[in-house]
Motif scaffolding. Structure first.
Motif, PDB file in Angstrom:
ATOM      1  N   ALA A 236     -33.919  36.652 -31.120  1.00 53.40           N
ATOM      2  CA  ALA A 236     -33.088  37.457 -32.034  1.00 53.40           C
ATOM      3  C   ALA A 236     -33.347  38.949 -31.863  1.00 53.40           C
ATOM      4  N   LEU A 239     -31.042  41.233 -29.720  1.00 56.34           N
ATOM      5  CA  LEU A 239     -29.660  41.525 -30.110  1.00 56.34           C
ATOM      6  C   LEU A 239     -29.523  42.850 -30.848  1.00 56.34           C
ATOM      7  N   ALA A 242     -26.827  45.585 -30.337  1.00 56.87           N
ATOM      8  CA  ALA A 242     -25.496  45.489 -30.941  1.00 56.87           C
ATOM      9  C   ALA A 242     -25.266  46.597 -31.957  1.00 56.87           C
ATOM     10  N   ARG A 251     -19.169  45.717 -29.499  1.00 60.42           N
ATOM     11  CA  ARG A 251     -20.048  44.809 -30.249  1.00 60.42           C
ATOM     12  C   ARG A 251     -19.454  43.411 -30.309  1.00 60.42           C
ATOM     13  N   ARG A 255     -21.254  40.150 -28.860  1.00 62.70           N
ATOM     14  CA  ARG A 255     -21.534  39.007 -29.719  1.00 62.70           C
ATOM     15  C   ARG A 255     -20.940  37.722 -29.144  1.00 62.70           C
ATOM     16  N   ASP A 262     -25.192  32.130 -36.376  1.00 64.37           N
ATOM     17  CA  ASP A 262     -25.239  33.047 -37.512  1.00 64.37           C
ATOM     18  C   ASP A 262     -26.670  33.334 -37.961  1.00 64.37           C
ATOM     19  N   THR A 264     -29.339  33.410 -36.117  1.00 61.23           N
ATOM     20  CA  THR A 264     -29.933  34.350 -35.160  1.00 61.23           C
ATOM     21  C   THR A 264     -29.446  35.759 -35.444  1.00 61.23           C
ATOM     22  N   TRP A 265     -28.168  35.899 -35.748  1.00 59.06           N
ATOM     23  CA  TRP A 265     -27.642  37.230 -36.059  1.00 59.06           C
ATOM     24  C   TRP A 265     -28.237  37.783 -37.354  1.00 59.06           C
ATOM     25  N   ALA A 268     -31.463  39.080 -36.290  1.00 58.80           N
ATOM     26  CA  ALA A 268     -31.261  40.275 -35.469  1.00 58.80           C
ATOM     27  C   ALA A 268     -30.976  41.495 -36.338  1.00 58.80           C
ATOM     28  N   ARG A 269     -30.159  41.327 -37.364  1.00 55.03           N
ATOM     29  CA  ARG A 269     -29.907  42.446 -38.284  1.00 55.03           C
ATOM     30  C   ARG A 269     -31.196  42.881 -38.960  1.00 55.03           C
ATOM     31  N   ASP A 297     -21.999  45.598 -40.877  1.00 53.59           N
ATOM     32  CA  ASP A 297     -21.735  44.378 -40.109  1.00 53.59           C
ATOM     33  C   ASP A 297     -22.124  43.114 -40.868  1.00 53.59           C
TER      34      ASP A 297
END
Length: 300
Positions: A236, A239, A242, A251, A255, A262, A264-265, A268-269, A297
């Motif tokens: 993660a 990413l 991004a 982006r 993606r 989701d 993982t994102w 990542a955030r 995002d």
């Protein structure tokens, strides 16, 4: 770093007690076949290591502090294993140096890689570039992870849960009250640390997929450098680009191409938000844009 066509007059030297004279003495003492080659600082240098050009075809890379030293042997061991699986060149280790001449850490000699560090003004097709970076990440994840170094202190806990940095993130949120939307940021952080862990076997991660570690030539991805925070674990953290380099269409392309789920994102955030918050709290206003990109995002 390998960004310039060699060191130039006027480039500051001597950070962390490392200068060209020291490098020349280390090389002469341990690798006499390269003694006498010119040693010049590269124009764009990282923080964890000092990098010098050695002659025309090599670089010397030296950790600036004890915490960065484990990466030297890790990269020397694993870069040759990973390279055949990757779509663009990565650093090629040539020799492993040992402490000497008053310098206390291991150090390395690598082959020079041509290219300039990535930035939007050096990339004509940012969507295509985003897809290339995603392709590199996917290829790295497909590389054989058997016996690879599990995420931990050597990777500064990249590849582990972003929750390792929970205390620091919450201190930054408190410090930034009234300066950013801390309620929204706290919610995004909670989503990150509570997201389900990655299922399936561990995979390789780079740990610092950032514009300074992506080299371009002719506007295209030409090489990826600095595997100091790499390891085997949750990808993660890879990413984050991004939010630091891509936006909008690029982006979306990244993606789609990287094909992460989701959860993982969400993690990542969290990785992107952690770093942006602590640096913003420390006075780096450039990080504000990353905070805004992350918050914009995240699902509401």
């Amino acid at each position: 770093m390998v960004d310039s066509p060699g060191g130039r007059a006027g480039i500051p030297d001597g950070r962390a007690g490392i200068d060209a004279g020291l490098v020349a003495r280390l090389v002469a003492a341990q690798f006499p076949q390269w003694a006498g080659l010119p040693v010049t600082p590269v124009e764009v240098d990282g923080w964890d290591n000092r990098t010098y050009r050695l002659g025309d075809d090599m670089t010397v890379r030296l950790p600036t502090a004890e915490g960065y030293a484990p990466a030297v042997r890790k990269e020397h061991r694993w870069l040759p294993v990973l390279a055949p699986s990757l779509p663009v060149p990565v650093p090629v280790p040539l020799a492993l140096g040992v402490p000497g001449e008053g310098y206390p850490f291991p150090w390395s000699v690598r082959r020079w890689l041509d290219g300039r560090t990535a930035s939007p003004d050096r990339v004509e097709d940012l969507v295509g570039f985003a897809e290339s970076v995603a392709g590199f990440i996917r290829a790295l994840q497909r590389a054989d992870a058997t016996d690879g170094p599990e995420a931990g202190a050597h990777s500064f806990y990249r590849g582990a849960s972003p929750g390792h940095y929970d205390d620091g993130t919450r201190r930054a949120l408190a410090a930034l009250a009234g300066r950013v939307d801390t309620a929204r940021a706290a919610a995004v952080w909670e989503d990150a640390v509570s997201a389900p862990e990655r299922s399936g076997p561990p995979v390789w991660f780079h740990g610092d997929i950032a514009h300074g570690n992506l080299l371009v030539d002719g506007g295209k991805l030409a090489a990826v450098i600095d595997f100091g925070t790499s390891g085997v674990g949750d990808p993660a953290c890879d990413l984050v680009i991004a939010y630091t380099m891509f936006s909008g269409e690029s982006r979306r392309a990244f993606r789609e191409a990287v094909a992460a789920d989701d959860a993982t994102w969400a993690r990542a955030r969290g990785w992107a938000l952690w770093k942006a918050l602590i640096t913003l709290a420390d006075g780096d206003e450039r990080s504000r844009r990353v905070v805004e990109e992350v918050l914009g995002d995240a699902p509401r």
